[in-house]
Design a protein around this motif. Sequence first.
Motif, mmCIF file in Angstrom:
data_model
loop_
_atom_site.group_PDB
_atom_site.id
_atom_site.type_symbol
_atom_site.label_atom_id
_atom_site.label_comp_id
_atom_site.label_asym_id
_atom_site.label_seq_id
_atom_site.Cartn_x
_atom_site.Cartn_y
_atom_site.Cartn_z
ATOM 1 N N UNK A 1 79.205 53.134 57.795
ATOM 2 C CA UNK A 1 80.544 52.704 57.408
ATOM 3 C C UNK A 1 81.620 53.455 58.176
ATOM 4 N N UNK A 2 81.279 54.640 58.654
ATOM 5 C CA UNK A 2 82.281 55.435 59.355
ATOM 6 C C UNK A 2 82.593 54.832 60.707
ATOM 7 N N UNK A 3 83.769 55.188 61.181
ATOM 8 C CA UNK A 3 84.188 54.729 62.493
ATOM 9 C C UNK A 3 83.351 55.439 63.565
ATOM 10 N N UNK B 1 85.006 58.145 65.744
ATOM 11 C CA UNK B 1 85.324 59.360 65.006
ATOM 12 C C UNK B 1 84.068 60.154 64.688
ATOM 13 N N UNK C 1 82.966 62.049 67.684
ATOM 14 C CA UNK C 1 83.729 63.283 67.915
ATOM 15 C C UNK C 1 83.235 64.390 66.992
ATOM 16 N N UNK C 2 82.932 64.025 65.725
ATOM 17 C CA UNK C 2 82.400 65.024 64.802
ATOM 18 C C UNK C 2 81.091 65.593 65.330
ATOM 19 N N UNK D 1 81.298 68.279 67.897
ATOM 20 C CA UNK D 1 81.546 69.600 67.322
ATOM 21 C C UNK D 1 80.280 70.152 66.682
ATOM 22 N N UNK E 1 82.336 68.631 58.863
ATOM 23 C CA UNK E 1 83.729 68.196 58.879
ATOM 24 C C UNK E 1 84.515 68.878 57.753
ATOM 25 N N UNK F 1 93.157 60.669 67.967
ATOM 26 C CA UNK F 1 92.329 61.815 67.580
ATOM 27 C C UNK F 1 91.537 62.324 68.789
ATOM 28 N N UNK G 1 91.219 68.246 64.476
ATOM 29 C CA UNK G 1 90.433 67.025 64.680
ATOM 30 C C UNK G 1 89.700 66.617 63.410
ATOM 31 N N UNK G 2 89.123 67.611 62.716
ATOM 32 C CA UNK G 2 88.340 67.254 61.528
ATOM 33 C C UNK G 2 89.239 66.811 60.377
ATOM 34 N N UNK H 1 90.105 63.327 61.294
ATOM 35 C CA UNK H 1 88.931 62.466 61.119
ATOM 36 C C UNK H 1 88.742 62.136 59.639
ATOM 37 N N UNK I 1 91.337 59.676 58.536
ATOM 38 C CA UNK I 1 91.147 58.360 59.151
ATOM 39 C C UNK I 1 89.936 57.638 58.574
ATOM 40 N N UNK I 2 88.951 58.421 58.091
ATOM 41 C CA UNK I 2 87.725 57.795 57.578
ATOM 42 C C UNK I 2 87.907 57.228 56.168
#
Lengths: 299, 279
Positions: free
Chosen positions: A118-120, A123, A126-127, A130, B32, B232, B246-247, B250, B253-254
Amino acid sequence: MEKGKIRRISGDAWMAYALLTPAVLFFVIFMFYPIIYVIMMSLYQTNRLGILMNFTGLDNFIRVMQQETFWAVTGRSFVWTILAVIVKTVLGMIIALCLNVEFLGRKTARMLFIIPWASSVPISSMLWRWVYDHEFGLLNQTLISLGITQNPPVWLGTPIWAFISCIWVDIWIGIPFMALVFLAGMQSVSKDLYESASVDGVNAAGKFFYITLPSIKQIIFIATLLSSLWTFNDFNTIYILTRGGPAGSTDILITAIYKSGFEWLRFSDAAVMAVVTFIILMVFSLFYAKMYFKGDEAL
Amino acid sequence: MMRITWRNRYKFPVFLLTLALLLFLLFPFFVMISTMLKSSQEIYVRPPYWIPLALAFDNFIKVWGEYHLYSYFRNSIIVGLGTTFLNVIITLPAAYAIARFKFYGRSTILYSLLAMQMFSPVIIIISLFRIFVRLQLLDTYLGLVLANTVFTLSFTTWLMFGYFASIPKEIEEAATIDGCSRMGTLIRIMIPVAAPGLVTAMIYAFITAWNDFLFALSFINAQPRMPLTLGIYQFVGRWSTQWEMLTVAAFLALIPVLVLFFLIEKQLVSGLASGAVKG
């Protein structure tokens, strides 16, 4: 046109054409014309703005296909797709089997499992970047503190690990879809089958291989086919995690097209790869459409 | 009962396995949440740790104003709504026509709708770029709306076609007998009955536009026009990244996309796959 001469077009049909006009116009301008344009670009010499210069026939194709990287990238696209889809199917199946058992909190678990899908995608990629961080990332910290390894890999820094890292993110995104579809399939299998198997003393593995798997065969087929297409077309994961690097080791066709066009301004090269990809997807989707419409009375 | 004992025996191990799988698969989201509440000094500490020393809630305020998240949100909402609106006005008449009329070329259209869902936009991105240059659509909302609509329209039309086709013809015929025109039946009967499908299609279009990265990356250069994903992505620096910002971004945005996704998840799955099985 004279009425009834070749084919009688009824008032209803005219109405249908009128209703379809906006959609058709839209697709012609923003889908079919661009496809034609890409094919033209692949047959022309283009300048650095992507403007067609002169017609060169198949020269672009010959030049691109003489490059080793083209074949490496094409091969990697298939390896990428096949590996990812296999792992997605297996893990999706395991999760579906878990969720098919009525334990406390099953509904919540089902919801939580969906989150990666469901998440983009950009995004979450990018997570993940990290998470994979070599020095400050919590993944390596966790691996070390669990005693799994003392020297965790530089995930996105070496060709092989970068490929594995990217493919894992793609898999991670794709698992929930598989799990949900398989679960829906499993829940439509008649409970009587399992009960009579229990009476006959069939164990859980037997039930899975002789009842569940054959019953949801078609669902598995459709889901893996769809998933293959999505995986093959994945752009966001790779571009955001590694941009195809290090040294092109994670480039697949889709990212290579983008980079050739937008980063290196080699529009003809990009167009050639786009046409090749288009043909591959065309074969894929014709196959899919054939399966979809097989015996469908709606047509 | 046999079935109950069979289930019971597996309940607990399955519960544990599920829990383990969830911990494993939701790992990036734990990271996150841990990162978004750390201060900028705490991000680059070795070895990294999970619990922030002091919860840095002002990250939320900073990212919203100083880091332009407000503007990215606004842009994503505009593009998302625009895509949704354009989808609806194009898809409704088209889907209705395919579902209710017999005409020459109908099956070709159905085939193309299905085939078009398979194409990656990357294939036409370079020519779309040329077209957008000529139409002066770079750095505009309209450009993003058009691009996103092209790649959602085939699925939304397909979905609406399914919904319209499943409505019994008798309902419409009754309305016609009562003196309703064709357009009247579409607006007063078909659309209300197919409302759940329409909502699914709308949310799907919105989510897809919200999640788009490729079109934004290709067509948007000006920061004031960037949608969330690209905005982002600007946090990712060449040398170092402000991961706490960023987190946070994120996370924010989520939330909308997760909520919307859960509303249509069941219809989406059946629209994508199990509908295929009944055929």
